[in-house]
Scaffold this motif. Sequence first.
Motif, PDB file in Angstrom:
ATOM      1  N   ASP A 108      10.379  10.709   6.082  1.00 40.37           N
ATOM      2  CA  ASP A 108      11.775  10.841   5.652  1.00 40.37           C
ATOM      3  C   ASP A 108      12.693  11.060   6.854  1.00 40.37           C
ATOM      4  N   LEU A 109      12.253  11.884   7.810  1.00 46.45           N
ATOM      5  CA  LEU A 109      13.065  12.179   8.985  1.00 46.45           C
ATOM      6  C   LEU A 109      13.311  10.926   9.824  1.00 46.45           C
ATOM      7  N   LEU A 110      12.263  10.099   9.972  1.00 40.88           N
ATOM      8  CA  LEU A 110      12.377   8.900  10.804  1.00 40.88           C
ATOM      9  C   LEU A 110      12.944   7.708  10.044  1.00 40.88           C
ATOM     10  N   GLY A 111      12.924   7.787   8.717  1.00 43.26           N
ATOM     11  CA  GLY A 111      13.406   6.671   7.919  1.00 43.26           C
ATOM     12  C   GLY A 111      12.490   5.464   7.985  1.00 43.26           C
ATOM     13  N   GLU A 112      11.198   5.698   8.185  1.00 40.92           N
ATOM     14  CA  GLU A 112      10.225   4.613   8.295  1.00 40.92           C
ATOM     15  C   GLU A 112       8.988   4.935   7.469  1.00 40.92           C
ATOM     16  N   VAL A 113       8.391   3.897   6.880  1.00 41.00           N
ATOM     17  CA  VAL A 113       7.084   4.036   6.238  1.00 41.00           C
ATOM     18  C   VAL A 113       6.032   3.947   7.336  1.00 41.00           C
ATOM     19  N   LEU A 114       5.208   4.961   7.474  1.00 41.88           N
ATOM     20  CA  LEU A 114       4.259   5.045   8.589  1.00 41.88           C
ATOM     21  C   LEU A 114       2.834   4.657   8.201  1.00 41.88           C
ATOM     22  N   ILE A 115       2.442   4.941   6.958  1.00 39.21           N
ATOM     23  CA  ILE A 115       1.091   4.599   6.513  1.00 39.21           C
ATOM     24  C   ILE A 115       1.158   3.883   5.175  1.00 39.21           C
ATOM     25  N   GLU A 116       0.149   3.071   4.929  1.00 36.99           N
ATOM     26  CA  GLU A 116       0.029   2.367   3.656  1.00 36.99           C
ATOM     27  C   GLU A 116      -1.317   2.719   3.043  1.00 36.99           C
ATOM     28  N   ARG A 117      -1.345   2.923   1.756  1.00 36.91           N
ATOM     29  CA  ARG A 117      -2.598   3.221   1.062  1.00 36.91           C
ATOM     30  C   ARG A 117      -3.155   1.944   0.455  1.00 36.91           C
ATOM     31  N   GLN A 118      -4.451   1.745   0.668  1.00 31.31           N
ATOM     32  CA  GLN A 118      -5.165   0.589   0.126  1.00 31.31           C
ATOM     33  C   GLN A 118      -6.390   1.110  -0.603  1.00 31.31           C
ATOM     34  N   GLY A 119      -6.199   1.436  -1.883  1.00 27.98           N
ATOM     35  CA  GLY A 119      -7.275   2.079  -2.628  1.00 27.98           C
ATOM     36  C   GLY A 119      -7.488   3.482  -2.084  1.00 27.98           C
ATOM     37  N   ARG A 120      -8.728   3.762  -1.651  1.00 23.63           N
ATOM     38  CA  ARG A 120      -9.031   5.080  -1.099  1.00 23.63           C
ATOM     39  C   ARG A 120      -8.821   5.145   0.406  1.00 23.63           C
ATOM     40  N   SER A 121      -8.576   4.020   1.035  1.00 24.38           N
ATOM     41  CA  SER A 121      -8.375   3.995   2.472  1.00 24.38           C
ATOM     42  C   SER A 121      -6.894   3.876   2.805  1.00 24.38           C
ATOM     43  N   ILE A 122      -6.552   4.161   4.066  1.00 24.37           N
ATOM     44  CA  ILE A 122      -5.176   4.027   4.515  1.00 24.37           C
ATOM     45  C   ILE A 122      -5.143   3.193   5.791  1.00 24.37           C
ATOM     46  N   SER A 123      -3.988   2.630   6.073  1.00 28.62           N
ATOM     47  CA  SER A 123      -3.780   1.882   7.309  1.00 28.62           C
ATOM     48  C   SER A 123      -2.383   2.192   7.818  1.00 28.62           C
ATOM     49  N   LEU A 124      -2.143   1.906   9.090  1.00 29.04           N
ATOM     50  CA  LEU A 124      -0.837   2.133   9.688  1.00 29.04           C
ATOM     51  C   LEU A 124       0.047   0.913   9.516  1.00 29.04           C
TER      52      LEU A 124
END
Length: 300
Positions: free
Chosen positions: A48-64
């Motif tokens: 929220d502070l940076l105004g950017e989405v930093l990680i994405e969730r793909q099922g149980r895993s995450i990616s940048l």
Amino acid sequence: MTKRRTQMNLRGFQVFDAVARHLSVTAAAEELGITQSAASHQLRKLSDLLGEVLIERQGRSISLTDAGRRLADSLDGAFDLIEQSAAATIGVNRRMVRLALYSSFASGWMIPALPQFTEKNPDIDLRLIMISDPPEITDRVADVFVSSEPQRRGYWSTRLFRELLVPVAAPQFRQAFARPIPLISSDTDPVLTGKDWEAFAMLNGLEMSALREGAWRCCSHYLLALEMVRAGMGAALVPDFIAFPLMARGEVVRLPGDPVPTGLTYDIQVKYERRNEPDIARLVTWLRSAARRNRHKYGS
């Protein structure tokens, strides 16, 4: 005038750095000693502070995300610099050098040679750190790395040697290959079992039927294969640097035949700007000279 800084969520940056390294909120929380919910809260607050989405969730895993990867790269360098500056400022022992290496290289090559290094460099506090494959190459893990990984951006690299597999057996099998003997394969995958010996036979113009007696004896690591050799269970193909110390003590014998190249190399990697630090330079120089001495001594 009092220096003013823009508002920064330092805890959020720390949590995100750990998440980026582990690609796991749970693992990051464990490393930092906080709850998973607290880590997730810090990630949301930072996003929220940076105004950017930093990680994405793909099922149980995450990616940048792309923005997350850029931030992770920046934080990696920033935290390394903070740690180095803090260590220098508060007087942490800069004679300490952390060397990261694989288990096979550590037990088969480094440990037997280590007394030579400590005798010549008693003032260096050398600390060995085991790494897995692929390793995390960063100042937070170690100062010097010996691995088979491609050279990382920002790191200086020099080659120690390439990996060659040599046939070895217990002394009672000294006349092996004059008749078939049990063969040990360092792979438990049925598709790959014996591929190392097939490559050896092809390279040396031999027939497998003239080499192997009975069923394959399999294990999942060169160090296990070498222990099976010492137990008299047959012959194995192992990296020559692992076999060197045991050959010198007469615990195993080198069987005839040209060594098999695996295509892997063992390279030193050091952060480019740290390569000329005196103690790091001394360690790198010693590693290279020790590797040359072993090659000359055993002729592999």
